[in-house]
Write an enzyme that holds these catalytic residues in place. Structure first.
Site, mmCIF file in Angstrom:
data_model
loop_
_atom_site.group_PDB
_atom_site.id
_atom_site.type_symbol
_atom_site.label_atom_id
_atom_site.label_comp_id
_atom_site.label_asym_id
_atom_site.label_seq_id
_atom_site.Cartn_x
_atom_site.Cartn_y
_atom_site.Cartn_z
ATOM 1 N N ARG A 121 33.739 67.021 106.905
ATOM 2 C CA ARG A 121 32.537 66.303 107.348
ATOM 3 C C ARG A 121 31.315 67.204 107.485
ATOM 4 O O ARG A 121 30.337 66.851 108.160
ATOM 5 C CB ARG A 121 32.791 65.539 108.657
ATOM 6 C CG ARG A 121 33.877 64.476 108.542
ATOM 7 C CD ARG A 121 33.965 63.641 109.818
ATOM 8 N NE ARG A 121 34.976 62.586 109.690
ATOM 9 C CZ ARG A 121 36.246 62.743 110.012
ATOM 10 N NH1 ARG A 121 36.670 63.900 110.506
ATOM 11 N NH2 ARG A 121 37.106 61.742 109.862
ATOM 12 N N LYS A 143 18.914 67.771 98.695
ATOM 13 C CA LYS A 143 19.627 66.780 97.892
ATOM 14 C C LYS A 143 20.870 67.408 97.283
ATOM 15 O O LYS A 143 20.801 68.447 96.625
ATOM 16 C CB LYS A 143 18.734 66.233 96.779
ATOM 17 C CG LYS A 143 17.719 65.211 97.229
ATOM 18 C CD LYS A 143 17.018 64.588 96.024
ATOM 19 C CE LYS A 143 16.073 63.490 96.426
ATOM 20 N NZ LYS A 143 15.407 62.856 95.257
ATOM 21 N N GLU A 185 9.855 70.946 85.303
ATOM 22 C CA GLU A 185 9.649 70.621 86.715
ATOM 23 C C GLU A 185 8.396 71.321 87.266
ATOM 24 O O GLU A 185 7.716 70.786 88.146
ATOM 25 C CB GLU A 185 10.872 71.019 87.536
ATOM 26 C CG GLU A 185 12.115 70.172 87.280
ATOM 27 C CD GLU A 185 12.055 68.799 87.953
ATOM 28 O OE1 GLU A 185 11.060 68.513 88.648
ATOM 29 O OE2 GLU A 185 13.004 68.019 87.768
ATOM 30 N N LYS A 225 6.866 71.515 97.187
ATOM 31 C CA LYS A 225 8.014 70.667 97.500
ATOM 32 C C LYS A 225 8.334 70.720 98.994
ATOM 33 O O LYS A 225 8.669 69.693 99.601
ATOM 34 C CB LYS A 225 9.236 71.076 96.683
ATOM 35 C CG LYS A 225 10.419 70.149 96.908
ATOM 36 C CD LYS A 225 11.540 70.337 95.926
ATOM 37 C CE LYS A 225 12.622 69.287 96.131
ATOM 38 N NZ LYS A 225 13.742 69.441 95.172
ATOM 39 N N GLU A 235 13.199 60.695 101.527
ATOM 40 C CA GLU A 235 12.617 59.983 100.389
ATOM 41 C C GLU A 235 12.280 58.531 100.722
ATOM 42 O O GLU A 235 12.513 57.612 99.949
ATOM 43 C CB GLU A 235 13.571 60.032 99.183
ATOM 44 C CG GLU A 235 12.880 59.828 97.840
ATOM 45 C CD GLU A 235 13.809 60.080 96.680
ATOM 46 O OE1 GLU A 235 13.422 60.846 95.794
ATOM 47 O OE2 GLU A 235 14.915 59.509 96.632
ATOM 48 N N ARG A 239 7.945 61.479 99.399
ATOM 49 C CA ARG A 239 8.837 62.273 98.558
ATOM 50 C C ARG A 239 9.102 61.605 97.208
ATOM 51 O O ARG A 239 9.540 62.271 96.264
ATOM 52 C CB ARG A 239 10.157 62.550 99.297
ATOM 53 C CG ARG A 239 11.043 63.554 98.582
ATOM 54 C CD ARG A 239 12.167 64.070 99.459
ATOM 55 N NE ARG A 239 13.041 64.967 98.720
ATOM 56 C CZ ARG A 239 13.999 65.714 99.251
ATOM 57 N NH1 ARG A 239 14.209 65.685 100.557
ATOM 58 N NH2 ARG A 239 14.750 66.499 98.503
ATOM 59 N N ASN A 243 9.582 62.214 91.928
ATOM 60 C CA ASN A 243 10.293 61.530 90.848
ATOM 61 C C ASN A 243 9.434 61.371 89.596
ATOM 62 O O ASN A 243 9.868 60.754 88.621
ATOM 63 C CB ASN A 243 10.764 60.148 91.312
ATOM 64 C CG ASN A 243 11.796 60.240 92.414
ATOM 65 O OD1 ASN A 243 12.622 61.149 92.430
ATOM 66 N ND2 ASN A 243 11.739 59.313 93.357
ATOM 67 N N HIS A 246 10.926 61.275 86.151
ATOM 68 C CA HIS A 246 12.370 61.102 86.270
ATOM 69 C C HIS A 246 12.862 59.692 85.946
ATOM 70 O O HIS A 246 14.003 59.532 85.523
ATOM 71 C CB HIS A 246 12.829 61.492 87.681
ATOM 72 C CG HIS A 246 12.803 62.963 87.931
ATOM 73 N ND1 HIS A 246 11.638 63.693 87.923
ATOM 74 C CD2 HIS A 246 13.804 63.852 88.191
ATOM 75 C CE1 HIS A 246 11.920 64.965 88.171
ATOM 76 N NE2 HIS A 246 13.216 65.082 88.340
ATOM 77 N N HIS A 250 15.556 60.328 83.408
ATOM 78 C CA HIS A 250 16.984 60.175 83.702
ATOM 79 C C HIS A 250 17.653 59.232 82.714
ATOM 80 O O HIS A 250 18.800 59.456 82.301
ATOM 81 C CB HIS A 250 17.190 59.651 85.124
ATOM 82 C CG HIS A 250 17.230 60.720 86.158
ATOM 83 N ND1 HIS A 250 17.113 60.447 87.507
ATOM 84 C CD2 HIS A 250 17.386 62.065 86.069
ATOM 85 C CE1 HIS A 250 17.189 61.574 88.193
ATOM 86 N NE2 HIS A 250 17.353 62.572 87.341
ATOM 87 N N HIS A 262 18.172 68.588 81.712
ATOM 88 C CA HIS A 262 17.418 67.801 82.689
ATOM 89 C C HIS A 262 15.910 68.029 82.562
ATOM 90 O O HIS A 262 15.120 67.074 82.524
ATOM 91 C CB HIS A 262 17.875 68.140 84.105
ATOM 92 C CG HIS A 262 17.080 67.437 85.160
ATOM 93 N ND1 HIS A 262 17.147 66.080 85.378
ATOM 94 C CD2 HIS A 262 16.160 67.911 86.057
ATOM 95 C CE1 HIS A 262 16.334 65.740 86.358
ATOM 96 N NE2 HIS A 262 15.722 66.825 86.782
#
Length: 359
Positions: A121, A143, A185, A225, A235, A239, A243, A246, A250, A262
């Site tokens: 956990r 993330k 990026e 960032k 997000e 935030r 994207n 993306h 994606h 990517h």
């Protein structure tokens, strides 16, 4: 050394950036962790280059290190590889007082980060990114995720590290394509932020220029960032700007089935999305061309035959960022002027006339 502080309500940490900093690993980790057992996770490309050096530095200051490797490549960002790493940690009697260090590129950071987030956990995590993509983007912000079939990052969590260690010297061992990938990026952030980073990006005309300016590129990208993440950790609003490129990127990346990296897909997605908004009169004329020139200068792709595929919209509609029947699309009205536009999911295909923007 540049230290950027990520200050969040429940967990704060430093991002430390300097050439040669990998040699200070023992000292840096000791500053945030008491002596413990460490799972040092790398892929089969990075492990032979840096894993033993980092393990020796950690053991020299009293840590117990277990070196774990997995096959390099996006296909390893899976539940199966995650389970295999967890089994190894369980066999080596890791407990909640121990930690994971992700030493590698974006796949390693996502996979090992999610491993730390879910093992017992949650145990302590440090990110040590060795690719440009990971150094300027994925190692910061918390993330972590694995893929499911062809859907990227669909199973994951927000899980902040205790420290991020960025050594631009590790980029010297990258192949040109691997180096350039991360620049997609950087251009994304430069377009969102303007200022010093955009001015620096305008001076980059080759992969060699990227390498020569890697430390400054990382500092500016991470600072932007960090500012975004501190304002919106999970997000829920601001935030979403990150994207940019993306949504379409994606989709194209998934359809390429390993044929696109990517950062390459983000480059394609950014140009396609920006052109759509420019054609609709919502972005100033010429911005798309400015971005295209900056990306092409280092060899990044700016279009793909996959944009012709009807499957692009299936991927976009199933994007994990689809909320309450709406998808947030990101573009820049002008350099440094980002905009979030929410579109109903059932209108996405009509709004995004992607085939008309293919160069």
């Amino acid at each position: 050394m540049r230290i950027i502080k990520v200050e969040l309500p429940d967990h704060s940490y430093n991002v430390e950036i300097a050439k040669g900093i990998l040699g200070c690993t023992g000292q840096l980790v000791s500053s945030v962790w008491t002596k413990r057992k460490i799972a040092l996770v790398s892929d089969s490309n990075v492990a032979p280059l840096y894993q033993a050096k980092v393990a020796d530095a950690l053991e020299a200051v009293g840590f117990t290190v277990h070196e774990y490797q997995f096959p390099a490549g996006e296909e390893s960002k899976s539940l199966e590889v995650l389970a295999d790493l967890a089994r190894q940690m369980a066999a080596d009697s890791f407990n909640r007082d121990d930690g994971v260090i992700a030493l590698g590129g974006g796949v390693t950071g996502d996979l090992a980060g999610f491993l730390a987030a879910t093992y017992m956990r949650g145990i302590s995590l440090i990110q040590m990114p060795t690719s440009l993509l990971a150094q300027v983007d994925s190692s910061v912000g918390g993330k972590t995720a694995v893929d499911l079939d062809t859907t990227k990052n669909i199973i994951g969590s927000f899980y902040q590290p205790d420290l991020v260690i960025i050594d631009p010297d590790t980029l010297k061992t990258l192949k040109t394509r691997d180096l350039v990938e991360g620049y997609g990026e950087i251009v994304k952030v430069a377009a969102l932020s303007d200022g010093d980073l955009w001015n620096l990006v305008k001076s980059i005309d080759s992969p060699e220029d990227i390498l020569a300016n890697a430390e400054e590129l990382s500092i500016h990208s991470v600072q932007y960032k960090t500012d975004i993440v501190m304002g919106d950790e999970k997000e829920g609003g601001l935030r979403q700007l990150l994207n940019y490129g993306h949504t379409i990127g994606h989709a194209v990346e998934a359809l390429a089935d390993g044929g696109l990296r990517h950062g390459e897909a983000v480059s394609i997605g950014m140009i396609a999305m920006q052109q759509i908004f420019e054609d609709k009169g919502l972005a100033l004329p010429g911005i798309t061309q400015e971005l295209r020139e900056r990306l092409e200068a280092v060899g990044l792709p700016v279009t793909s035959d996959l944009l012709d595929s009807d499957e692009v919209f299936d991927k976009i509609k199933n994007d994990k960022k689809n909320r309450d029947g709406h998808l947030s699309l990101i573009y820049v009205h002008t350099i440094g002027g980002p905009v979030i536009k929410s579109i109903p999911s059932d209108q996405i295909q009509e709004f995004l006339d992607i085939k008309t923007v293919k160069a």
